[in-house]
Design a protein around this motif. Structure first.
Motif, PDB file in Angstrom:
ATOM      1  N   VAL A  53       0.841  -1.204   0.000  1.00 18.01           N
ATOM      2  CA  VAL A  53       0.000   0.000   0.000  1.00 18.01           C
ATOM      3  C   VAL A  53       0.877   1.255   0.000  1.00 18.01           C
ATOM      4  CG1 VAL A  53      -1.676   1.332   1.347  1.00 18.01           C
ATOM      5  CG2 VAL A  53      -1.987  -1.133   1.045  1.00 18.01           C
ATOM      6  N   ILE A  54       1.913   1.266   0.815  1.00 18.27           N
ATOM      7  CA  ILE A  54       2.826   2.419   0.849  1.00 18.27           C
ATOM      8  C   ILE A  54       3.470   2.605  -0.522  1.00 18.27           C
ATOM      9  CG2 ILE A  54       5.028   3.253   1.795  1.00 18.27           C
ATOM     10  CD1 ILE A  54       4.131   2.051   4.501  1.00 18.27           C
ATOM     11  N   ASN A  55       3.925   1.511  -1.125  1.00 21.91           N
ATOM     12  CA  ASN A  55       4.536   1.599  -2.464  1.00 21.91           C
ATOM     13  C   ASN A  55       3.534   2.114  -3.489  1.00 21.91           C
ATOM     14  OD1 ASN A  55       6.955   0.655  -1.454  1.00 21.91           O
ATOM     15  ND2 ASN A  55       6.594  -1.464  -2.089  1.00 21.91           N
ATOM     16  N   TRP A  56       2.270   1.692  -3.367  1.00 21.16           N
ATOM     17  CA  TRP A  56       1.238   2.166  -4.295  1.00 21.16           C
ATOM     18  C   TRP A  56       1.080   3.685  -4.176  1.00 21.16           C
ATOM     19  CZ3 TRP A  56      -1.251   0.323  -8.382  1.00 21.16           C
ATOM     20  CH2 TRP A  56      -2.348   1.035  -8.855  1.00 21.16           C
ATOM     21  N   PHE A  57       1.011   4.171  -2.944  1.00 21.33           N
ATOM     22  CA  PHE A  57       0.883   5.618  -2.744  1.00 21.33           C
ATOM     23  C   PHE A  57       2.121   6.366  -3.249  1.00 21.33           C
ATOM     24  CE2 PHE A  57      -2.518   4.886   0.539  1.00 21.33           C
ATOM     25  CZ  PHE A  57      -3.500   5.626  -0.107  1.00 21.33           C
ATOM     26  N   LEU A  58       3.298   5.761  -3.091  1.00 21.17           N
ATOM     27  CA  LEU A  58       4.517   6.412  -3.589  1.00 21.17           C
ATOM     28  C   LEU A  58       4.488   6.524  -5.115  1.00 21.17           C
ATOM     29  CD1 LEU A  58       7.200   4.802  -1.280  1.00 21.17           C
ATOM     30  CD2 LEU A  58       6.436   7.186  -1.269  1.00 21.17           C
ATOM     31  N   LYS A  59       3.951   5.519  -5.773  1.00 20.28           N
ATOM     32  CA  LYS A  59       3.866   5.555  -7.239  1.00 20.28           C
ATOM     33  C   LYS A  59       2.676   6.375  -7.720  1.00 20.28           C
ATOM     34  CE  LYS A  59       6.074   1.098  -7.984  1.00 20.28           C
ATOM     35  NZ  LYS A  59       5.866  -0.302  -8.366  1.00 20.28           N
ATOM     36  N   HIS A  60       1.622   6.437  -6.897  1.00 15.70           N
ATOM     37  CA  HIS A  60       0.388   7.132  -7.263  1.00 15.70           C
ATOM     38  C   HIS A  60      -0.002   8.094  -6.140  1.00 15.70           C
ATOM     39  CE1 HIS A  60       0.353   3.101  -9.149  1.00 15.70           C
ATOM     40  NE2 HIS A  60      -0.005   3.783 -10.228  1.00 15.70           N
ATOM     41  N   PRO A  61       0.718   9.199  -5.952  1.00 13.14           N
ATOM     42  CA  PRO A  61       0.469  10.072  -4.800  1.00 13.14           C
ATOM     43  C   PRO A  61      -0.909  10.719  -4.782  1.00 13.14           C
ATOM     44  CG  PRO A  61       2.162  11.001  -6.242  1.00 13.14           C
ATOM     45  CD  PRO A  61       1.846   9.651  -6.760  1.00 13.14           C
ATOM     46  N   LEU A  62      -1.612  10.728  -5.905  1.00 12.93           N
ATOM     47  CA  LEU A  62      -2.943  11.333  -5.937  1.00 12.93           C
ATOM     48  C   LEU A  62      -4.060  10.307  -5.750  1.00 12.93           C
ATOM     49  CD1 LEU A  62      -2.411  13.856  -8.873  1.00 12.93           C
ATOM     50  CD2 LEU A  62      -2.228  14.264  -6.418  1.00 12.93           C
ATOM     51  N   ALA A  63      -3.695   9.051  -5.529  1.00  8.71           N
ATOM     52  CA  ALA A  63      -4.697   8.007  -5.324  1.00  8.71           C
ATOM     53  C   ALA A  63      -5.498   8.299  -4.058  1.00  8.71           C
ATOM     54  CB  ALA A  63      -4.018   6.644  -5.210  1.00  8.71           C
ATOM     55  N   THR A  64      -6.785   8.018  -4.106  1.00  9.33           N
ATOM     56  CA  THR A  64      -7.626   8.256  -2.936  1.00  9.33           C
ATOM     57  C   THR A  64      -7.576   7.044  -2.010  1.00  9.33           C
ATOM     58  OG1 THR A  64      -9.617   7.340  -3.956  1.00  9.33           O
ATOM     59  CG2 THR A  64      -9.195   9.703  -4.282  1.00  9.33           C
ATOM     60  N   PRO A  65      -7.666   7.272  -0.705  1.00 10.57           N
ATOM     61  CA  PRO A  65      -7.651   6.157   0.245  1.00 10.57           C
ATOM     62  C   PRO A  65      -8.773   5.142  -0.019  1.00 10.57           C
ATOM     63  CG  PRO A  65      -7.207   8.183   1.393  1.00 10.57           C
ATOM     64  CD  PRO A  65      -7.591   8.558  -0.007  1.00 10.57           C
ATOM     65  N   ARG A  66      -9.930   5.620  -0.443  1.00 11.66           N
ATOM     66  CA  ARG A  66     -11.054   4.712  -0.686  1.00 11.66           C
ATOM     67  C   ARG A  66     -10.708   3.717  -1.794  1.00 11.66           C
ATOM     68  NH1 ARG A  66     -15.606   4.500   1.347  1.00 11.66           N
ATOM     69  NH2 ARG A  66     -15.725   6.657   2.015  1.00 11.66           N
ATOM     70  N   VAL A  67     -10.137   4.195  -2.889  1.00  6.35           N
ATOM     71  CA  VAL A  67      -9.763   3.316  -3.998  1.00  6.35           C
ATOM     72  C   VAL A  67      -8.711   2.306  -3.550  1.00  6.35           C
ATOM     73  CG1 VAL A  67      -8.619   3.270  -6.258  1.00  6.35           C
ATOM     74  CG2 VAL A  67     -10.389   4.971  -5.793  1.00  6.35           C
ATOM     75  N   VAL A  68      -7.716   2.774  -2.802  1.00  7.29           N
ATOM     76  CA  VAL A  68      -6.651   1.891  -2.336  1.00  7.29           C
ATOM     77  C   VAL A  68      -7.208   0.887  -1.323  1.00  7.29           C
ATOM     78  CG1 VAL A  68      -4.413   1.810  -1.164  1.00  7.29           C
ATOM     79  CG2 VAL A  68      -4.897   3.624  -2.817  1.00  7.29           C
ATOM     80  N   SER A  69      -8.135   1.313  -0.485  1.00  9.77           N
ATOM     81  CA  SER A  69      -8.773   0.424   0.481  1.00  9.77           C
ATOM     82  C   SER A  69      -9.472  -0.729  -0.241  1.00  9.77           C
ATOM     83  CB  SER A  69      -9.785   1.209   1.318  1.00  9.77           C
ATOM     84  OG  SER A  69     -10.543   0.340   2.129  1.00  9.77           O
ATOM     85  N   GLU A  70     -10.205  -0.401  -1.294  1.00  5.38           N
ATOM     86  CA  GLU A  70     -10.900  -1.435  -2.068  1.00  5.38           C
ATOM     87  C   GLU A  70      -9.907  -2.319  -2.812  1.00  5.38           C
ATOM     88  OE1 GLU A  70     -13.624   0.795  -4.478  1.00  5.38           O
ATOM     89  OE2 GLU A  70     -14.810   1.418  -2.730  1.00  5.38           O
ATOM     90  N   LYS A  71      -8.865  -1.740  -3.371  1.00  7.97           N
ATOM     91  CA  LYS A  71      -7.882  -2.498  -4.141  1.00  7.97           C
ATOM     92  C   LYS A  71      -7.173  -3.541  -3.277  1.00  7.97           C
ATOM     93  CE  LYS A  71      -3.660  -1.821  -6.883  1.00  7.97           C
ATOM     94  NZ  LYS A  71      -3.961  -2.754  -7.940  1.00  7.97           N
ATOM     95  N   TYR A  72      -6.832  -3.166  -2.039  1.00  8.85           N
ATOM     96  CA  TYR A  72      -6.061  -4.051  -1.169  1.00  8.85           C
ATOM     97  C   TYR A  72      -6.893  -4.711  -0.076  1.00  8.85           C
ATOM     98  CZ  TYR A  72      -1.851  -2.497  -3.477  1.00  8.85           C
ATOM     99  OH  TYR A  72      -0.880  -2.247  -4.419  1.00  8.85           O
ATOM    100  N   GLY A  73      -8.194  -4.412  -0.032  1.00  5.65           N
ATOM    101  CA  GLY A  73      -9.058  -5.035   0.974  1.00  5.65           C
ATOM    102  C   GLY A  73      -8.683  -4.678   2.396  1.00  5.65           C
TER     103      GLY A  73
END
Length: 151
Positions: A12-32
């Motif tokens: 998740v941290i790596n995802w945010f580093l690559k996609h700093p504008l990603a919303t927490p809701r989208v990342v929450s759903e992506k990684y469960g």
């Protein structure tokens, strides 16, 4: 070759580093993951992102006093003795710069550097461009005074 397994938190941290504008809701759903946990991990990722890019964003930090430009460039009067764009600060009993000047040197450098950047970057969006540049120049003058003072 042995591969080390990346934890879900690190993913998740790596995802945010690559996609700093990603919303927490989208990342929450992506990684469960639960949303509060994702917010915490985003905060960690943004802190890491800022640390990695601090030199690129802020430029090299000044550790020792040095004469940055010839002293003749700066007006003969101190920056505190004038105000650009009105007199609202001059009418105060204690001016903001008087408070800032009680801070440690490195904090004053950061404050005046940031003030100059603010005015130069917003040039023409609030006041007329020459006035914004003059305000930025005023902060640069104050920054030069701090850089040129002997400790």
């Amino acid at each position: 070759m042995s591969k080390t397994k990346t934890t879900k938190k690190q993913q998740v941290i790596n995802w945010f580093l690559k996609h700093p504008l990603a919303t927490p809701r989208v990342v929450s759903e992506k990684y469960g993951m639960a949303l509060p946990a994702v917010y915490t991990l985003r905060k960690q990722a943004m802190h890491e992102y800022q640390e990695r890019n601090a030199t690129e964003i802020l430029g090299p930090q000044i550790d020792e006093p040095q004469v940055v430009v010839e002293k003749g460039w700066v007006d003969a009067h101190r920056a505190k003795d004038r105000q650009v764009g009105g007199d609202h600060y001059k009418e105060m009993g204690v001016q903001p710069w008087d408070v800032v000047d009680t801070w440690p040197r490195d904090q004053r450098i950061g404050y005046y550097r940031g003030g100059a950047l603010k005015y130069l970057m917003r040039m023409g969006s609030k006041d007329e461009s020459p006035l914004e540049v003059s305000k930025g120049q005023h902060y640069i003058q104050k920054l030069l005074e701090v850089l040129n003072e002997s400790e």
